[in-house]
Design a protein around this motif. Sequence first.
Motif, PDB file in Angstrom:
ATOM      1  N   GLY A  10      68.557  65.602   5.349  1.00  0.00           N
ATOM      2  CA  GLY A  10      67.433  65.729   6.278  1.00  0.00           C
ATOM      3  C   GLY A  10      67.099  64.457   7.021  1.00  0.00           C
ATOM      4  N   SER A  11      67.227  63.292   6.375  1.00  0.00           N
ATOM      5  CA  SER A  11      66.848  62.030   7.001  1.00  0.00           C
ATOM      6  C   SER A  11      68.046  61.198   7.447  1.00  0.00           C
ATOM      7  N   VAL A  12      69.249  61.776   7.397  1.00  0.00           N
ATOM      8  CA  VAL A  12      70.452  61.041   7.809  1.00  0.00           C
ATOM      9  C   VAL A  12      70.436  60.825   9.322  1.00  0.00           C
ATOM     10  N   GLU A  63      74.278  61.294  -1.383  1.00  0.00           N
ATOM     11  CA  GLU A  63      73.436  60.117  -1.142  1.00  0.00           C
ATOM     12  C   GLU A  63      74.219  58.815  -1.248  1.00  0.00           C
ATOM     13  N   SER A  64      75.218  58.782  -2.134  1.00  0.00           N
ATOM     14  CA  SER A  64      75.990  57.549  -2.295  1.00  0.00           C
ATOM     15  C   SER A  64      77.079  57.401  -1.238  1.00  0.00           C
ATOM     16  N   LEU A 103      68.814  71.758  -1.110  1.00  0.00           N
ATOM     17  CA  LEU A 103      69.628  70.601  -1.481  1.00  0.00           C
ATOM     18  C   LEU A 103      70.149  69.891  -0.237  1.00  0.00           C
ATOM     19  N   ALA A 104      70.639  70.673   0.724  1.00  0.00           N
ATOM     20  CA  ALA A 104      71.196  70.085   1.947  1.00  0.00           C
ATOM     21  C   ALA A 104      70.132  69.335   2.732  1.00  0.00           C
ATOM     22  N   ILE A 110      75.197  69.122  10.157  1.00  0.00           N
ATOM     23  CA  ILE A 110      74.370  68.587  11.243  1.00  0.00           C
ATOM     24  C   ILE A 110      73.174  69.486  11.502  1.00  0.00           C
ATOM     25  N   GLY A 111      73.407  70.800  11.364  1.00  0.00           N
ATOM     26  CA  GLY A 111      72.317  71.747  11.578  1.00  0.00           C
ATOM     27  C   GLY A 111      71.151  71.541  10.626  1.00  0.00           C
ATOM     28  N   LEU A 112      71.415  70.916   9.476  1.00  0.00           N
ATOM     29  CA  LEU A 112      70.369  70.693   8.475  1.00  0.00           C
ATOM     30  C   LEU A 112      69.801  69.277   8.535  1.00  0.00           C
ATOM     31  N   CYS A 113      70.359  68.430   9.424  1.00  0.00           N
ATOM     32  CA  CYS A 113      69.842  67.072   9.596  1.00  0.00           C
ATOM     33  C   CYS A 113      68.685  67.099  10.596  1.00  0.00           C
ATOM     34  N   HIS A 114      67.533  66.577  10.195  1.00  0.00           N
ATOM     35  CA  HIS A 114      66.381  66.564  11.091  1.00  0.00           C
ATOM     36  C   HIS A 114      66.394  65.358  12.020  1.00  0.00           C
ATOM     37  N   THR A 115      67.084  64.291  11.594  1.00  0.00           N
ATOM     38  CA  THR A 115      66.969  63.023  12.327  1.00  0.00           C
ATOM     39  C   THR A 115      68.307  62.478  12.801  1.00  0.00           C
ATOM     40  N   ILE A 116      69.329  63.323  12.881  1.00  0.00           N
ATOM     41  CA  ILE A 116      70.652  62.849  13.265  1.00  0.00           C
ATOM     42  C   ILE A 116      70.605  62.195  14.651  1.00  0.00           C
ATOM     43  N   LYS A 117      71.130  60.966  14.726  1.00  0.00           N
ATOM     44  CA  LYS A 117      71.124  60.259  15.995  1.00  0.00           C
ATOM     45  C   LYS A 117      72.538  59.963  16.492  1.00  0.00           C
ATOM     46  N   HIS A 118      73.433  59.631  15.562  1.00  0.00           N
ATOM     47  CA  HIS A 118      74.742  59.126  15.970  1.00  0.00           C
ATOM     48  C   HIS A 118      75.845  59.896  15.241  1.00  0.00           C
TER      49      HIS A 118
END
Length: 972
Positions: free
Chosen positions: A680-682, A644-645, A674-675, A710-718
């Motif tokens: 998830g919101s990155v 997070e940091s 945890l991932a 990336i597979g665990l990111c729900h909102t990856i844009k960039h």
Amino acid sequence: MADEKQPVSEIETDTDPVSQCLENFNDCDLYKVTTFYRERLEQAIEEAVIGVSLVLTYEGHFNGQEHQKVTELADDGKKVESSELLLNLVMEKEAGARRVMWKSFVKMRHGVPKLDKILEEIEQSGAAVAHYTNIIEEISEIPRHLKDAQEQHKEMLRQRNETLDLNTILIKEKVRISQLNARYTELTIISPVRHRKLVEHELIARGRDHEEWREMHLRRELEKIRIDQLFRSGFAQEVYQRHTGKGQIVQIHSGCSVVVSGVPGIGKTTLLQKIVYDWASGNIYPHFQFVFSFKFRELNAINWKATLKEMILLFYPYLEKFLEDLWKHPASLLFIFDGLDEFKDSIEFPDSQSDAAPQSICMDPEVPCRVSDIVSSLIQKMLLPGCSVLLTTRPSELQLLEKADISVWAEILGFVGEERKEYFQKCFEDQTVAAAVFKYVEENEILYTMCYNPSYCWILCLSLGPFYTQGSKKQQQVPKTITQLYSYYIYNILKNHGREIENPRDVLLKIGEMALRGVFEKQIVFRNEDLIKYNLQPSQFLSGFMLEIFERNDSAQSVVYTFLHLTIQEFVAALAQFLTPDLEDIQKLLNDVHSKEDGRFEIFLRFIAGLSSPQVAWPLEELVGSFLHQTACRVIDWVQEKVESQVGNTGSKSGKRNLLNTLHYLFESQNKVLAQTTLGSVERLQFGDSDSQKALPLSPIDCAVLSHAIGLCHTIKHLDLRNCFIQSEGLQRLEPSLHKCQVLRLEGNDLGESGMHLLCLVLKHPKCQIEALGLADNDLTASSIENLSSVLSTNRSLKDLYLGYNKLGSSGVKHLSVALKNLDCEIQKLSLNDNELTDCCVEDLTSALKTNRSLTALNLNNNKLGDSGVVLLSESLRKPDCKIQELRLDNNALTDLSIEALSSALSTSQSLTVLSLWSNSLTDQSIPAVSHLTLNCKSLQCIWIGENSFTASGREQLHLLQESRGGVRVEM
């Protein structure tokens, strides 16, 4: 005739130093030089073999049939065989063929890097190359009275080195003894080694370099050094003068000091064992009459001032009567020292600018000195000048040798290509099991990439073998992470040796505490006093983790201990943290070790994160009792805090590295909750940068971990990977998850045609969300774009495509134009700057623009369209339904004619907002056309027109245009 082709033998090359050098060789000398370099030439000319054969055929030295054979092999992809055949034929011919061949080498040298290196060496060495073989023969003639001693010495060395001892995790077979030649797998060695500040764990850092070097090898640009070449003049840099006996003085390469570096477990000690065994068997280094091999950890036992003579006799007592004679012929002696990183004393070398302190020099083999001074004096050629020294070390210790007089720097890369597979085949008698284990490893990106290191391969074989030899095991249980792999390895040790002690948990905790102190203090060799300090005793159980090594000293033998591999030491240190009841320690420890900037704790921290997983813990808990749940929770909280940091703190290179390391922790934990909580919101992940110095290079291992994240990111844009040098192999690891990104920056990654094939698979994904794709500076050609063109006709998400700084040419634009004509194509912004485009490609582009309804921005900067290309382009821009809003034509060799055509076509445009004509050849004559365009194109907001050929008066008129029509900027 003046333009008639000259024979190669008559081409003027008098001004070329290497040509003059070759010309000075008589036929016999040239034959010797060709023989000396032959094996390296076979590598060097693989990519140029057809050209060399053509020259030899033209000059009448090859007949048509011979040329055809060489060419057919090369065309069939058998370039190694083709170059071997060419050199075989040349060596069978008369001297003229060799002269023509070498002259052809001089002509093509700059396009063939390996060949250029050989010619540079010949140019620097001059006559020394031709005399080198004669001198070797002189040196290798051993006096009769030493012949028996040499045979006894060789026999002793053969006996000591003919077997390879490999530790196992079994009770009945603790050590597996194999014949060295049967088990030895060739390692890839290169020269020179790269010096750089180590900011990550050695194994990680060198692993990344190794991937780059491996790619170079696959492109046939990497020159391997065989062990028998280490002391040959081609790789040595130090020379001394010698009289030939014929009134000549020549420079010869002798008395070389060679350093071979490599990460832990890469095979340095085994390599030296192979060298010693091969010399004793008469296979290599015939110019050395005696070879003396020492291990630094054994030399640690000599804690008094000793002579070189005493050092030798401690290990080779049968040579006592002959050493005085050996001192007389130092050029025939080779001293080998293994493991500088294990030496307890420091070795110092004098500054080349100042005299050394007298006490640090040893100049007499029979005068007592410190061991460190004896070694440094041998290296510096102060003691027995003319002798050769071979020394191994870990890369982290190379700075100790920066002031040393080193002739050859080399590095063991480990296994390349098929060498990995060969190692697995030699590990198992049952080749079915070998194939199954290797297939599993090959399909696991993390495990496979680490297999450049022989020790990792051995641990994999020991850990995975049981899954394929015991029918009851299910394949889904096979380890997927490094932590899981080591967990199974330790599980097998505990299962086989744990019953020998009452409380394996307590003993394992003590071993782990000692291991952790070793990581903190960079200690890999432990003594009896270390065991006593942690209340440990030598036992069968301890020997499952640590190797006992006997040290010789003047009175007796002592025992020291080292973990079977550095990573086992790190794993046991991490495991101990889950067995200790002191919870306060773990939080302090995590923060403490994470703050260390030298990277020594990176693998340790990955193990800590991995051991927090219940799936990793439960097999070990069966044998050592429960892991502390509170410890696992604190580790998870710590990883969460770090993610997070760091996820938004990637502006600097260190910030990018910290985030990447944390993603490795997350991957090792295999903690999906945890991932998803942390990632998830990155929306943005950045490891790249427009400045390659600020971008973080990513290995295939890193790419696999990033793909998992990336597979665990729900909102990856960039996702920004500019200049991360991932190449197609890294892209292959990322491919399963890239479709989720909206903006994908892949500029400067050398993707090439194979990379484009993978990207097309991503763009074909039914859920592809990519809207902007950056592919500038990726060595793309027309053939790379052909597949992309067909995908663009069906993909519905992609809007912006950046293809600048490639080599698309007219053919590439032709492929793109086919896609742009398709009514389903959604591309809105297209960048084709810096692509070697000429007016030839404009016809296809114009045809596409006449039907395209989506394109709004077109960048054609820094090409060679010229007036003819822009006049043609203007015709498609004239159409009322043309949607172009931004048109960039900087640096295209345009004159006033172009601006007149553009003004005529675009004055009625309802869409154009930006026109850039920077850095062309426009003059004051074009001002009326610029004025007409500015006043009549109501949508125009900015025209960039600086760096042209306007006069001061012209520039003033252009500035006034802004006042004539409000809302438009004329940028000069």
